[in-house]
Enzyme design. Structure first.
Site, PDB file in Angstrom:
ATOM      1  N   GLU A  78       1.650  -9.716  11.384  1.00 55.65           N
ATOM      2  CA  GLU A  78       1.462  -9.347   9.970  1.00 55.65           C
ATOM      3  C   GLU A  78       2.808  -9.035   9.317  1.00 55.65           C
ATOM      4  OE1 GLU A  78      -1.077  -5.954   9.540  1.00 55.65           O
ATOM      5  OE2 GLU A  78      -1.168  -6.105   7.348  1.00 55.65           O
ATOM      6  N   ASP A 123       0.778  -1.231   0.000  1.00 60.18           N
ATOM      7  CA  ASP A 123       0.000   0.000   0.000  1.00 60.18           C
ATOM      8  C   ASP A 123       0.818   1.294   0.000  1.00 60.18           C
ATOM      9  OD1 ASP A 123      -1.742  -2.081   0.424  1.00 60.18           O
ATOM     10  OD2 ASP A 123      -2.779  -1.165   2.113  1.00 60.18           O
TER      11      ASP A 123
HETATM   12  C1  DGY Z   1      -6.045  -2.074   3.958  1.00 61.72           C
HETATM   13  O1  DGY Z   1      -7.204  -1.838   4.257  1.00 61.72           O
HETATM   14  O2  DGY Z   1      -5.061  -1.656   4.584  1.00 61.72           O
HETATM   15  C2  DGY Z   1      -5.768  -2.961   2.853  1.00 61.72           C
HETATM   16  O3  DGY Z   1      -4.417  -3.106   2.603  1.00 61.72           O
HETATM   17  C3  DGY Z   1      -6.491  -2.548   1.617  1.00 61.72           C
HETATM   18  O4  DGY Z   1      -6.458  -3.622   0.756  1.00 61.72           O
END
Ligand code: DGY
Length: 427
Positions: free
Chosen positions: A394, A170
């Protein structure tokens, strides 16, 4: 981790997969990500395959059951609405999307790295007798997914993204230039939910989020029409994650075609296109494969773990080996998602530094196949140590191993079971 007692850790990983199993699909982790995510789900399948191969196939089947008529497999499937996540299905507004056709599962309007074919092939090989009929049934759907990706995202030869969420990485520095080009005017008021679950310093910034939501509104306003978005969006970046996973999955699809006695001509065409496209991502200045802004032609100068997926894609470049060795020297724990010597390095902030088990899985397996045994072994040992010492997080700090983001994480558990655990069968 001096003496790795594998039994309890393997049991904990299986418990996590069962915990996150919502009946036919798996959430990445409760709270932070309460839906089915595309590439998370494909990784869940390789974890399930180590103890319940039927459940592994079900995971992939549920994912592809939500495929749009045009072949796109969405990045989020909103099976049961959960107010704890933003943006939900109402914000995505895909009900009348171009290309969705008869599909009824509520979803986002973008996709994610196409790892599914590679991981389905992996699940198949774990138990060919149990898998052949199910692989055969999935094959045309996987082919349609790749056809969509090549037609809708691969105009430069490399595969591009229309939103940072499409890459799965992201807030990677690869998108910084393209994101800076967006003026997020007109974003409707919203409340972030992610920072209610996880420390804000481990998540993307508010400036990032405003642009993420602006891009969602941009796509929704165009009914998720790929052609319009390709023509009009300020954000279009060719991405090594998408390109290398697509190339690897295409090679694996070729193997599936051979097994099933199908014609592989089209898959071979895609492989040739992607091999040439991958070279457009090589930045001679940083000596690495990087994201490239298709609107300007620029790189952002970002050495990342995505660039090191080249070996997973079957591309072995001598110069990339030297870059890899430099990054490995600079990281206490491999692989950092961004070079610790880079100006944007932030050891806890998501894709601007932290170590991700799934990226380690792909990168190291690719390196092992290319004969980079020492590097692959280092990455596997670091992954095992992080998980054994710090839990199924994660992601992790490459500086001090701090576990970050969500806990009891599906893909970390899956990668443990299939690969990082000393009990994992040989990959
Ligand atoms: C989030 O909501 O952080 C996800 O990575 C979007 O896919």
């Amino acid at each position: 981790m001096t003496d790795l007692n594998t039994g309890p850790l393997d049991e904990e990983a299986r418990r996590i997969l069962r915990l996150n199993d919502k009946g036919g699909y798996t959430v990445p982790t409760a709270g932070l990500y309460p839906y089915q995510w595309n590439w998370d789900s494909a990784f869940a399948a390789i974890g399930f395959a180590t103890f319940d191969v039927d459940r592994a196939w079900t995971e992939l089947e549920t994912l592809f059951a939500a495929q749009w008529d045009n072949g796109m497999v969405p990045h989020i499937l909103f099976h049961v609405v959960d107010e704890g996540y933003f943006p939900g299905p109402d914000v995505w507004g895909t009900q009348n999307a171009v290309g969705r056709g008869a599909q009824t599962v509520p979803s986002s309007g973008i996709s994610q790295p196409p790892v599914a074919a590679s991981l389905a092939w992996r699940v198949y090989r774990s138990d060919p007798d149990a898998g052949e009929a199910r692989l055969r049934a999935l094959y045309p759907k996987m082919l349609a997914f790749h056809r969509w990706m090549m037609e809708a995202r691969a105009e430069s030869g490399a595969v591009c993204i229309t939103h940072p969420w499409e890459a799965g990485r992201d807030n990677a520095p690869d998108w910084d230039e393209a994101m800076a080009g967006i003026d997020p005017v007109g974003v409707q008021p919203y409340t972030r939910r992610d920072t209610g679950h996880v420390d804000a310093k481990m998540r993307p910034t508010q400036a990032d989020y405003d642009r993420y939501i602006w891009l969602v509104q941009f796509g929704r306003d165009r009914d998720w029409d790929d052609a319009k978005i390709a023509e009009e969006s300020p954000f279009r970046v060719a991405d090594p994650t998408m390109t290398f996973t697509c190339l690897r999955s295409s090679r694996d699809l070729g193997d599936v075609a051979d097994l099933l006695g199908e014609d592989r001509t089209q898959v071979d065409d895609w492989i040739a296109t992607l091999e040439a496209g991958a070279e457009t991502l090589w930045n001679p200045e940083t000596q690495s494969y990087e994201g490239r802004n298709l609107r300007t032609g620029n790189f952002t100068g970002s050495v990342s773990n995505a660039g090191f997926l080249c070996w997973w894609a079957g591309i072995d470049k001598e110069a990339a080996r030297a870059t890899l060795d430099g990054v490995l020297d600079r990281a206490r724990y491999a692989l950092p998602s961004y070079d610790p010597a880079g100006p944007q390095f932030d050891h806890l902030r998501y894709w601007r530094g932290p170590v991700w088990a799934i990226m380690n899985y792909m990168a190291a397996n690719g390196m092992a196949e290319a004969g980079l045994a020492a590097q692959a072994d280092r990455i596997r040992r670091d992954t095992a140590k992080l998980i054994a010492d710090r839990g199924f997080a994660e992601y992790f700090s490459p500086v001090d191993g701090t576990p970050a983001g969500g806990g009891t994480f599906t893909w970390t558990a899956a990668v443990w079971l299939d690969w990082a655990s000393p009990s994992a069968r040989e990959s």
